[in-house]
Design an enzyme around this catalytic site. Structure first.
Site, PDB file in Angstrom:
ATOM      1  N   TYR A 164       0.985  -1.179  -0.213  1.00 32.26           N
ATOM      2  CA  TYR A 164       0.078  -0.159   0.097  1.00 32.26           C
ATOM      3  C   TYR A 164       0.862   1.329   0.076  1.00 32.26           C
ATOM      4  O   TYR A 164       0.602   2.113  -0.901  1.00 32.26           O
ATOM      5  CB  TYR A 164      -0.862  -0.130   1.139  1.00 32.26           C
ATOM      6  CG  TYR A 164      -1.892   1.033   1.278  1.00 32.26           C
ATOM      7  CD1 TYR A 164      -3.148   0.851   0.423  1.00 32.26           C
ATOM      8  CD2 TYR A 164      -1.808   1.931   2.107  1.00 32.26           C
ATOM      9  CE1 TYR A 164      -4.073   1.809   0.526  1.00 32.26           C
ATOM     10  CE2 TYR A 164      -2.827   2.888   2.430  1.00 32.26           C
ATOM     11  CZ  TYR A 164      -3.825   2.962   1.588  1.00 32.26           C
ATOM     12  OH  TYR A 164      -4.890   3.862   1.684  1.00 32.26           O
ATOM     13  N   ALA A 166       4.114   1.508  -0.988  1.00 39.34           N
ATOM     14  CA  ALA A 166       4.525   1.683  -2.380  1.00 39.34           C
ATOM     15  C   ALA A 166       3.802   2.244  -3.368  1.00 39.34           C
ATOM     16  O   ALA A 166       4.140   3.204  -4.144  1.00 39.34           O
ATOM     17  CB  ALA A 166       5.410   0.299  -2.610  1.00 39.34           C
ATOM     18  N   ALA A 167       2.574   1.635  -3.411  1.00 41.42           N
ATOM     19  CA  ALA A 167       1.583   2.107  -4.418  1.00 41.42           C
ATOM     20  C   ALA A 167       1.470   3.584  -4.247  1.00 41.42           C
ATOM     21  O   ALA A 167       1.165   4.404  -5.044  1.00 41.42           O
ATOM     22  CB  ALA A 167       0.162   1.317  -4.145  1.00 41.42           C
TER      23      ALA A 167
HETATM   24  P1  NAI Z   1     -13.750   1.975   0.815  1.00 44.34           P
HETATM   25  O1  NAI Z   1     -13.170   0.519   0.733  1.00 44.34           O
HETATM   26  O2  NAI Z   1     -14.891   2.250   1.390  1.00 44.34           O
HETATM   27  O3  NAI Z   1     -13.865   2.211  -1.121  1.00 44.34           O
HETATM   28  C1  NAI Z   1     -12.934   2.108  -2.076  1.00 44.34           C
HETATM   29  C2  NAI Z   1     -13.929   2.095  -3.248  1.00 44.34           C
HETATM   30  O4  NAI Z   1     -12.790   1.961  -4.584  1.00 44.34           O
HETATM   31  C3  NAI Z   1     -14.810   1.209  -3.316  1.00 44.34           C
HETATM   32  O5  NAI Z   1     -15.823   1.845  -4.136  1.00 44.34           O
HETATM   33  C4  NAI Z   1     -14.500  -0.073  -4.276  1.00 44.34           C
HETATM   34  O6  NAI Z   1     -15.352  -0.723  -4.858  1.00 44.34           O
HETATM   35  C5  NAI Z   1     -13.400   0.878  -5.070  1.00 44.34           C
HETATM   36  N1  NAI Z   1     -12.455   0.095  -5.921  1.00 44.34           N
HETATM   37  C6  NAI Z   1     -11.716  -0.908  -5.374  1.00 44.34           C
HETATM   38  N2  NAI Z   1     -11.243  -1.684  -6.386  1.00 44.34           N
HETATM   39  C7  NAI Z   1     -11.521  -1.056  -7.522  1.00 44.34           C
HETATM   40  C8  NAI Z   1     -11.124  -1.343  -8.961  1.00 44.34           C
HETATM   41  N3  NAI Z   1     -10.226  -2.218  -9.410  1.00 44.34           N
HETATM   42  N4  NAI Z   1     -11.990  -0.464  -9.919  1.00 44.34           N
HETATM   43  C9  NAI Z   1     -12.751   0.313  -9.433  1.00 44.34           C
HETATM   44  N5  NAI Z   1     -13.194   0.530  -8.322  1.00 44.34           N
HETATM   45  C10 NAI Z   1     -12.434   0.029  -7.273  1.00 44.34           C
HETATM   46  O7  NAI Z   1     -12.244   3.094   1.085  1.00 44.34           O
HETATM   47  P2  NAI Z   1     -12.219   4.467   1.091  1.00 44.34           P
HETATM   48  O8  NAI Z   1     -11.885   4.664   2.688  1.00 44.34           O
HETATM   49  O9  NAI Z   1     -13.571   5.216   0.686  1.00 44.34           O
HETATM   50  O10 NAI Z   1     -11.136   4.854   0.438  1.00 44.34           O
HETATM   51  C11 NAI Z   1     -11.013   5.551  -0.672  1.00 44.34           C
HETATM   52  C12 NAI Z   1      -9.506   5.847  -1.002  1.00 44.34           C
HETATM   53  O11 NAI Z   1      -9.044   6.870   0.085  1.00 44.34           O
HETATM   54  C13 NAI Z   1      -8.826   4.612  -1.364  1.00 44.34           C
HETATM   55  O12 NAI Z   1      -7.968   5.136  -2.318  1.00 44.34           O
HETATM   56  C14 NAI Z   1      -7.742   4.807  -0.259  1.00 44.34           C
HETATM   57  O13 NAI Z   1      -6.583   3.972  -0.256  1.00 44.34           O
HETATM   58  C15 NAI Z   1      -7.707   6.282   0.499  1.00 44.34           C
HETATM   59  N6  NAI Z   1      -7.638   6.238   1.826  1.00 44.34           N
HETATM   60  C16 NAI Z   1      -8.403   5.744   2.631  1.00 44.34           C
HETATM   61  C17 NAI Z   1      -7.964   5.857   3.979  1.00 44.34           C
HETATM   62  C18 NAI Z   1      -9.010   5.350   5.271  1.00 44.34           C
HETATM   63  O14 NAI Z   1      -8.633   5.329   6.200  1.00 44.34           O
HETATM   64  N7  NAI Z   1     -10.255   5.299   4.860  1.00 44.34           N
HETATM   65  C19 NAI Z   1      -6.886   6.493   4.532  1.00 44.34           C
HETATM   66  C20 NAI Z   1      -5.945   7.300   3.354  1.00 44.34           C
HETATM   67  C21 NAI Z   1      -6.335   6.807   2.017  1.00 44.34           C
END
Ligand code: NAI
Length: 256
Positions: A164, A166-167
């Site tokens: 994560y 690294a990405a």
């Molecule tokens: P979440 O798990 O609630 O939502 C992630 C969304 O990405 C989902 O709608 C899922 O279906 C979609 N997704 C996953 N793989 C996919 C793919 N191959 N193609 C299209 N859609 C895809 O996560 P959250 O918390 O809303 O995270 C959103 C962003 O924020 C992510 O990039 C996450 O890494 C980043 N983030 C989240 C944090 C947290 O604590 N929740 C902290 C720091 C960053």
């Protein structure tokens, strides 16, 4: 000239827009006047489609049926991402804002991490952003904005997040390069790096780890999705017109 958060009729794509930060971002951009293309990952059960459709319904109820639409694409697949961008332009005839939000978490310490855990996170969280940014570079109107959702993990290097971190570090590098490459089209490219946010992903962190993390955060709590989407709105708006290649850390004051 006045500068506002009004995105009047501009068109935004939000990847992974059916839940969590993506959902709130779609709602926030729509509230600022944008028309929103809500991307979802097409899972076989149709669950993500249903979640994205629900967000579109909420936006339609508030701002009219032409203010949003849902678009399937697995961001890991360059062809699907290209198809989505074409479909968005067919539907809305313009594209102004792209929020690369889709992401997954597959934590494990390096000695135990499987190749699948490594590649699935790199493919989704880094290559997925590349695929979308490449299409955005080709299809965004001059003056467009790209906002990439990174993470505090990119600069902190949390235990168990080799894949994560690294990405997400890759996303920060990509953001800086694209800011340079696309500046001549006045396309601005910035990143937001949240700490822990109360979404399905944030809640998947084991409770004992969440407690330790919370103690390290000066504001003493995790973020609400709105606190991330408001910063995304700022970067999508004219209020940030002289910012590009930057990362805004939104983490309650967590040191790194
Ligand atoms: P979440 O798990 O609630 O939502 C992630 C969304 O990405 C989902 O709608 C899922 O279906 C979609 N997704 C996953 N793989 C996919 C793919 N191959 N193609 C299209 N859609 C895809 O996560 P959250 O918390 O809303 O995270 C959103 C962003 O924020 C992510 O990039 C996450 O890494 C980043 N983030 C989240 C944090 C947290 O604590 N929740 C902290 C720091 C960053």
């Amino acid at each position: 000239m006045s500068r506002t958060l009004d995105l009047g009729q501009q068109v935004a794509i939000v990847t992974g827009g059916g839940q969590g930060i993506g959902r709130q971002t779609a709602l926030t951009l729509a509230a600022a006047g944008a028309r929103v293309a809500i991307n979802f990952f097409p899972d076989s059960a149709g669950q993500n489609h249903a979640l994205a459709a629900q967000v579109a319904k909420e936006i339609a109820a508030l701002y009219g049926t032409e203010s949003s639409a849902v678009f399937a694409a697995d961001v890991r697949d360059a062809q699907q991402v290209e198809g989505m961008y074409t479909a968005v332009l067919d539907k809305f005839s313009r594209l102004d804002i792209v929020v690369n939000n889709a992401g997954i978490l597959r934590d494990r310490s390096i000695k135990k991490m499987t190749l699948d855990e490594w590649t699935s996170v790199i493919d989704t969280n880094l290559s997925g952003v590349f695929h979308s940014c490449q299409q955005a570079a080709l299809k965004l109107s001059p003056g467009g904005r790209i906002i990439n959702v990174a993470s505090l993990s990119a600069v902190m290097g949390f235990f168990g997040q080799a894949n994560y971190a690294a990405a997400k570090s890759g996303v920060l590098g990509l953001t800086k390069v694209l800011a340079r490459e696309l500046a001549k089209s006045n396309i601005r490219v910035n990143a937001v790096a949240p700490g822990v946010v109360d979404t399905e992903m944030g809640q998947s962190i084991p409770e004992e780890n969440r407690k330790v993390m919370q103690q390290q955060i000066p504001l003493g709590r995790f973020a609400e999705p709105r606190e991330i989407s408001d910063v995304i709105l700022f970067l999508a708006s004219d209020l940030s017109s002289y910012m590009t290649g930057q990362t805004l850390h939104v983490n309650g004051g967590w040191w790194f």
